[in-house]
Design a protein around this motif. Sequence first.
Motif, PDB file in Angstrom:
ATOM      1  N   ALA A 150      26.075  39.549  44.447  1.00  0.00           N
ATOM      2  CA  ALA A 150      27.065  39.570  43.369  1.00  0.00           C
ATOM      3  C   ALA A 150      27.775  40.909  43.298  1.00  0.00           C
ATOM      4  O   ALA A 150      28.980  40.979  43.032  1.00  0.00           O
ATOM      5  N   GLY A 167      30.879  41.249  45.357  1.00  0.00           N
ATOM      6  CA  GLY A 167      32.078  40.545  44.914  1.00  0.00           C
ATOM      7  C   GLY A 167      32.587  39.445  45.810  1.00  0.00           C
ATOM      8  O   GLY A 167      33.780  39.119  45.769  1.00  0.00           O
ATOM      9  N   ASP A 178      32.278  36.371  45.432  1.00  0.00           N
ATOM     10  CA  ASP A 178      32.822  35.304  44.598  1.00  0.00           C
ATOM     11  C   ASP A 178      34.279  35.567  44.247  1.00  0.00           C
ATOM     12  O   ASP A 178      35.116  34.650  44.253  1.00  0.00           O
ATOM     13  N   VAL A 179      34.612  36.838  43.968  1.00  0.00           N
ATOM     14  CA  VAL A 179      36.002  37.196  43.671  1.00  0.00           C
ATOM     15  C   VAL A 179      36.871  37.014  44.910  1.00  0.00           C
ATOM     16  O   VAL A 179      38.004  36.520  44.821  1.00  0.00           O
ATOM     17  N   THR A 204      37.606  33.342  45.416  1.00  0.00           N
ATOM     18  CA  THR A 204      38.569  32.871  44.417  1.00  0.00           C
ATOM     19  C   THR A 204      39.979  33.285  44.792  1.00  0.00           C
ATOM     20  O   THR A 204      40.941  32.503  44.638  1.00  0.00           O
ATOM     21  N   ALA A 212      35.742  43.004  47.910  1.00  0.00           N
ATOM     22  CA  ALA A 212      35.939  42.867  46.463  1.00  0.00           C
ATOM     23  C   ALA A 212      34.764  43.469  45.709  1.00  0.00           C
ATOM     24  O   ALA A 212      34.454  43.064  44.585  1.00  0.00           O
ATOM     25  N   ARG A 214      32.087  45.415  43.514  1.00  0.00           N
ATOM     26  CA  ARG A 214      32.142  45.901  42.133  1.00  0.00           C
ATOM     27  C   ARG A 214      31.589  47.322  41.998  1.00  0.00           C
ATOM     28  O   ARG A 214      31.844  47.990  40.999  1.00  0.00           O
ATOM     29  N   THR A 236      38.519  47.177  46.773  1.00  0.00           N
ATOM     30  CA  THR A 236      38.598  47.460  45.343  1.00  0.00           C
ATOM     31  C   THR A 236      38.604  48.966  45.057  1.00  0.00           C
ATOM     32  O   THR A 236      38.008  49.756  45.778  1.00  0.00           O
ATOM     33  N   PRO A 255      38.884  45.947  40.554  1.00  0.00           N
ATOM     34  CA  PRO A 255      37.748  45.028  40.720  1.00  0.00           C
ATOM     35  C   PRO A 255      37.858  43.837  39.787  1.00  0.00           C
ATOM     36  O   PRO A 255      38.554  43.893  38.768  1.00  0.00           O
ATOM     37  N   ASP A 256      37.203  42.750  40.151  1.00  0.00           N
ATOM     38  CA  ASP A 256      37.167  41.535  39.326  1.00  0.00           C
ATOM     39  C   ASP A 256      38.562  41.035  38.970  1.00  0.00           C
ATOM     40  O   ASP A 256      38.787  40.534  37.865  1.00  0.00           O
ATOM     41  N   ASP A 257      39.488  41.177  39.898  1.00  0.00           N
ATOM     42  CA  ASP A 257      40.870  40.725  39.680  1.00  0.00           C
ATOM     43  C   ASP A 257      41.331  39.940  40.903  1.00  0.00           C
ATOM     44  O   ASP A 257      42.019  40.465  41.792  1.00  0.00           O
ATOM     45  N   PRO A 258      40.947  38.651  40.984  1.00  0.00           N
ATOM     46  CA  PRO A 258      41.302  37.854  42.165  1.00  0.00           C
ATOM     47  C   PRO A 258      42.807  37.698  42.351  1.00  0.00           C
ATOM     48  O   PRO A 258      43.275  37.557  43.489  1.00  0.00           O
TER      49      PRO A 258
END
Length: 364
Positions: A179, A182, A184-185, A188, A253, A255, A276, A294-297
């Motif tokens: 996780a 990133g 998953d990001v 996405t 991606a 984090r 990122t 980060p966390d911005d697909p």
Amino acid sequence: MTPPPVVEVHGRPRPSLETWYVVPAGIDDPARPSGGNRYDRRVLLGLEELGVPVHELRAGDLATELAAAPDGAVVVVDGLLAVAAPAAVVPAARRLRLVVLLHMPFSEADPTLARAERSVLTAAACVMTTSDWARDWVIRHHGLMPERAWVAAPGVDPAPPAEPSPAGARLLCLAAVTAGKGHDVLLTALETLVDLDWQLTCAGAVDVEPGFVAGLREHVQRSGLGDRVELTGPLADAEVAGALAATDLLVSASRHEAYGMAVSEALARAVPVVVTDVGGHPEAVGAGGVLVPPDDPDRLAAALRRWLTEPAERERLRSAAARRRTELLPWSATARRIAEVVDALNPVGPWPVSPVTTRPRTRP
């Protein structure tokens, strides 16, 4: 009696005392490659080449390993081991010249580790970090005295430039599938680019967080990306080199990153990066790639779409990566930096050296 080896630091030779270096037991385990393990191994080799006498200790029980070093010895301990065992490290620091090599501030990603990390770092004679960002972070969050915090950024191996494909469609993510990295990001973001030609290879351990990996595989199948995304598992060093030589763009991606060795390894081959803007990533990237939040697909997808659809953007980033390639420091520079720290803790009396890295912190 044989005289001690001589190490030349700042152009001046001096006798060197023995140093102990405590590393994870699995430092060379091909099933669990990591940036921290590669860093430790390359520094150990570099110290040997410099003539610094080093005893490598592979940690089973850290307290036992530390007890093997004589009083007053300079002992370098991998930060992953040290933060996990404050009960062993803090007492040992009272009789040893302890150096904690902190590959990343673990409590930045996991605040529950803050107390253990702070106790270990404040007890150490010196803390080595891998980036200016990480040094600043531990000073701010743990109250570390600036003169006790140093930087030894990871080096790179010389490598020929990769041969790019015209379309730039070969994407590589070089990281354990967790996780924190990133993935998953990244998936996405790529879901929105199915109208374009691309292939993603994710090279890294898949057994660290099995539940996350299972969810990721389900995500791949559900989104119809099964024929575009490959999870290879961990790769040996030669296989990593081959993957980098056959890629067009490194993507991450992540984090949390204290530096980002995968970034510098890609840039050493003039492979551009889209990663990122976290931690020490900007220091590794320099002007050799694109930084996204980060966390911005959506922002990540936009950067990847520009790369895949605009030949001028690909040419710009390839030229930037080629320039950055010439700026990267070799592993011998990292080892020499560690040797300076060992020398400064030498009870014979240190040479004056700056605790701050000479590598500039740059952004594209």
